[in-house]
Design a protein around this motif. Structure first.
Motif, PDB file in Angstrom:
ATOM      1  N   ALA A  20       0.096  -0.748   4.133  1.00 46.08           N
ATOM      2  CA  ALA A  20       1.503  -0.423   3.893  1.00 46.08           C
ATOM      3  C   ALA A  20       2.385  -1.011   4.992  1.00 46.08           C
ATOM      4  O   ALA A  20       3.586  -1.219   4.788  1.00 46.08           O
ATOM      5  CB  ALA A  20       1.699   1.085   3.814  1.00 46.08           C
ATOM      6  N   ALA A  21       1.785  -1.301   6.143  1.00 46.58           N
ATOM      7  CA  ALA A  21       2.551  -1.882   7.251  1.00 46.58           C
ATOM      8  C   ALA A  21       3.162  -3.235   6.866  1.00 46.58           C
ATOM      9  O   ALA A  21       4.135  -3.676   7.465  1.00 46.58           O
ATOM     10  CB  ALA A  21       1.644  -2.031   8.475  1.00 46.58           C
ATOM     11  N   HIS A  22       2.577  -3.894   5.846  1.00 48.63           N
ATOM     12  CA  HIS A  22       3.092  -5.200   5.418  1.00 48.63           C
ATOM     13  C   HIS A  22       4.293  -5.081   4.467  1.00 48.63           C
ATOM     14  O   HIS A  22       4.911  -6.098   4.139  1.00 48.63           O
ATOM     15  CB  HIS A  22       2.012  -5.985   4.659  1.00 48.63           C
ATOM     16  N   THR A  23       4.581  -3.887   3.972  1.00 53.90           N
ATOM     17  CA  THR A  23       5.529  -3.810   2.851  1.00 53.90           C
ATOM     18  C   THR A  23       6.971  -4.214   3.188  1.00 53.90           C
ATOM     19  O   THR A  23       7.641  -4.747   2.305  1.00 53.90           O
ATOM     20  CB  THR A  23       5.501  -2.419   2.170  1.00 53.90           C
ATOM     21  N   PRO A  24       7.471  -4.002   4.419  1.00 54.48           N
ATOM     22  CA  PRO A  24       8.856  -4.463   4.651  1.00 54.48           C
ATOM     23  C   PRO A  24       9.030  -5.962   4.380  1.00 54.48           C
ATOM     24  O   PRO A  24      10.002  -6.371   3.737  1.00 54.48           O
ATOM     25  CB  PRO A  24       9.107  -4.112   6.125  1.00 54.48           C
ATOM     26  N   THR A  25       8.072  -6.785   4.817  1.00 49.87           N
ATOM     27  CA  THR A  25       8.222  -8.234   4.572  1.00 49.87           C
ATOM     28  C   THR A  25       7.981  -8.554   3.097  1.00 49.87           C
ATOM     29  O   THR A  25       8.586  -9.481   2.554  1.00 49.87           O
ATOM     30  CB  THR A  25       7.256  -9.061   5.450  1.00 49.87           C
ATOM     31  N   GLN A  26       7.139  -7.762   2.438  1.00 53.08           N
ATOM     32  CA  GLN A  26       6.925  -7.999   0.999  1.00 53.08           C
ATOM     33  C   GLN A  26       8.196  -7.664   0.205  1.00 53.08           C
ATOM     34  O   GLN A  26       8.544  -8.359  -0.748  1.00 53.08           O
ATOM     35  CB  GLN A  26       5.737  -7.169   0.503  1.00 53.08           C
ATOM     36  N   LEU A  42       7.978   6.215  -1.455  1.00 55.41           N
ATOM     37  CA  LEU A  42       6.825   6.409  -0.571  1.00 55.41           C
ATOM     38  C   LEU A  42       6.116   7.710  -0.916  1.00 55.41           C
ATOM     39  O   LEU A  42       6.763   8.698  -1.285  1.00 55.41           O
ATOM     40  CB  LEU A  42       7.279   6.509   0.886  1.00 55.41           C
ATOM     41  N   THR A  43       4.794   7.717  -0.741  1.00 59.79           N
ATOM     42  CA  THR A  43       4.104   9.010  -0.725  1.00 59.79           C
ATOM     43  C   THR A  43       4.276   9.585   0.684  1.00 59.79           C
ATOM     44  O   THR A  43       4.553   8.833   1.634  1.00 59.79           O
ATOM     45  CB  THR A  43       2.597   8.857  -1.019  1.00 59.79           C
ATOM     46  N   PRO A  44       4.071  10.886   0.843  1.00 61.53           N
ATOM     47  CA  PRO A  44       4.174  11.454   2.203  1.00 61.53           C
ATOM     48  C   PRO A  44       3.239  10.740   3.179  1.00 61.53           C
ATOM     49  O   PRO A  44       3.629  10.452   4.323  1.00 61.53           O
ATOM     50  CB  PRO A  44       3.792  12.920   1.993  1.00 61.53           C
ATOM     51  N   ALA A  45       2.017  10.403   2.749  1.00 58.90           N
ATOM     52  CA  ALA A  45       1.074   9.743   3.667  1.00 58.90           C
ATOM     53  C   ALA A  45       1.552   8.349   4.069  1.00 58.90           C
ATOM     54  O   ALA A  45       1.279   7.890   5.185  1.00 58.90           O
ATOM     55  CB  ALA A  45      -0.314   9.653   3.018  1.00 58.90           C
ATOM     56  N   ALA A  46       2.267   7.675   3.187  1.00 57.95           N
ATOM     57  CA  ALA A  46       2.715   6.306   3.485  1.00 57.95           C
ATOM     58  C   ALA A  46       3.659   6.273   4.683  1.00 57.95           C
ATOM     59  O   ALA A  46       3.716   5.270   5.406  1.00 57.95           O
ATOM     60  CB  ALA A  46       3.397   5.700   2.266  1.00 57.95           C
ATOM     61  N   THR A  47       4.375   7.381   4.901  1.00 60.59           N
ATOM     62  CA  THR A  47       5.349   7.391   6.003  1.00 60.59           C
ATOM     63  C   THR A  47       4.658   7.317   7.372  1.00 60.59           C
ATOM     64  O   THR A  47       5.303   7.078   8.374  1.00 60.59           O
ATOM     65  CB  THR A  47       6.247   8.649   5.958  1.00 60.59           C
ATOM     66  N   GLN A  48       3.327   7.518   7.388  1.00 58.03           N
ATOM     67  CA  GLN A  48       2.595   7.369   8.654  1.00 58.03           C
ATOM     68  C   GLN A  48       2.277   5.913   8.950  1.00 58.03           C
ATOM     69  O   GLN A  48       1.839   5.571  10.055  1.00 58.03           O
ATOM     70  CB  GLN A  48       1.281   8.156   8.594  1.00 58.03           C
ATOM     71  N   PHE A  49       2.426   5.051   7.953  1.00 55.45           N
ATOM     72  CA  PHE A  49       2.004   3.657   8.104  1.00 55.45           C
ATOM     73  C   PHE A  49       3.157   2.656   8.084  1.00 55.45           C
ATOM     74  O   PHE A  49       2.974   1.496   8.437  1.00 55.45           O
ATOM     75  CB  PHE A  49       1.006   3.291   6.996  1.00 55.45           C
ATOM     76  N   VAL A  50       4.315   3.095   7.618  1.00 55.19           N
ATOM     77  CA  VAL A  50       5.448   2.171   7.544  1.00 55.19           C
ATOM     78  C   VAL A  50       6.732   2.979   7.749  1.00 55.19           C
ATOM     79  O   VAL A  50       6.836   4.118   7.294  1.00 55.19           O
ATOM     80  CB  VAL A  50       5.456   1.418   6.187  1.00 55.19           C
ATOM     81  N   ALA A  51       7.673   2.362   8.455  1.00 55.33           N
ATOM     82  CA  ALA A  51       8.915   3.078   8.767  1.00 55.33           C
ATOM     83  C   ALA A  51       9.853   3.071   7.561  1.00 55.33           C
ATOM     84  O   ALA A  51      10.234   1.992   7.084  1.00 55.33           O
ATOM     85  CB  ALA A  51       9.596   2.418   9.959  1.00 55.33           C
ATOM     86  N   PRO A  52      10.212   4.249   7.070  1.00 51.52           N
ATOM     87  CA  PRO A  52      11.140   4.301   5.933  1.00 51.52           C
ATOM     88  C   PRO A  52      12.440   3.546   6.198  1.00 51.52           C
ATOM     89  O   PRO A  52      12.981   2.892   5.301  1.00 51.52           O
ATOM     90  CB  PRO A  52      11.386   5.801   5.759  1.00 51.52           C
TER      91      PRO A  52
END
Ligand SMILES: Cc1cc2nc3c(=O)[nH]c(=O)nc-3n(C[C@H](O)[C@H](O)[C@H](O)COP(=O)(O)O)c2cc1C
Length: 192
Positions: A20-26, A42-52
């Motif tokens: 999920a860390a790649h998603t901002p550039t995607q 985002l799922t709640p867990a996703a917020t641990q891997f990428v900054a909203p």
């Protein structure tokens, strides 16, 4: 390079995988390279891997799934975003998300949006290769395919979380969209 077509309005679901860390550039590529409008859930867990906030800036839109609406809000976000989208793309999709979706449960906004979506839904599994090969994960992927959900085949790669190598990585975005275009053509041919 010849770029594949991309649906105009992409609802990007992001789950709690390290990739999920790649998603901002995607998200930026979807907008700038493929000309798509993008909204992110985002799922709640996703917020641990990428900054909203990074996703909000890159998508130019409010990111959903992070903060609960006040109980006095009339918003029905899962229906609104699902009906807005031409494609609901879950990238990356965790093993847990595959299991929930195969079972038809919707404990969060993304799950509810999947159930509310009339547009095509495509998931891009991303996990350690041992997880991907587990019979239960394969059964869930088969169930999703049987239910008309696109499952982009993971590729061989090195897992970001643990450095192990094997089949379970997400293909590059261009390959994902190429797969989605071919899958959509096949679906249309079958339903014609
Ligand atoms: C560092 C770390 C990396 C993880 N990476 C993945 C992953 O790539 N794929 C996966 O299926 N689960 C991964 N997980 C487990 C998920 O985060 C966990 O199953 C979570 O409940 C998924 O929530 P969600 O599907 O609601 O987003 C990881 C967990 C940790 C702690």
């Amino acid at each position: 390079m010849h770029l594949p077509p991309c649906p105009r309005r992409v609802l990007l679901g992001v789950t709690g995988s390290i990739s999920a860390a790649h998603t901002p550039t995607q998200v930026l590529a979807l907008r700038q390279l493929f000309g798509a409008e993008v909204r992110v859930v985002l799922t709640p867990a996703a917020t641990q891997f990428v900054a909203p906030r990074a996703l909000a800036v890159m998508s130019g839109a409010e990111v959903l799934g992070v903060e609960a609406r006040p109980v006095t809000s009339p918003a029905v976000d899962h229906v609104e975003v699902a009906s807005w989208a031409d494609l609901l793309l879950v990238l990356p999709a965790t093993a847990d998300f595959l299991a929930r979706t195969a079972a038809g449960t919707a404990p969060d906004l993304l799950g509810a949006a999947v159930l509310a979506a009339a547009c095509p839904v495509v998931v891009v599994p991303s996990m350690n290769h041992v997880m991907w090969r587990k019979p239960v994960v394969q059964r869930n992927a088969d169930q999703l395919r049987a239910d008309g959900i696109g499952v982009v085949p993971p590729v061989h790669g090195v897992a970001l979380a643990d450095g192990s190598s094997g089949e379970g990585a997400t293909p590059p975005l261009t390959e994902v969209l190429r797969w989605v275009a071919a899958w959509s053509r096949e679906r249309e041919a079958v339903s014609a």
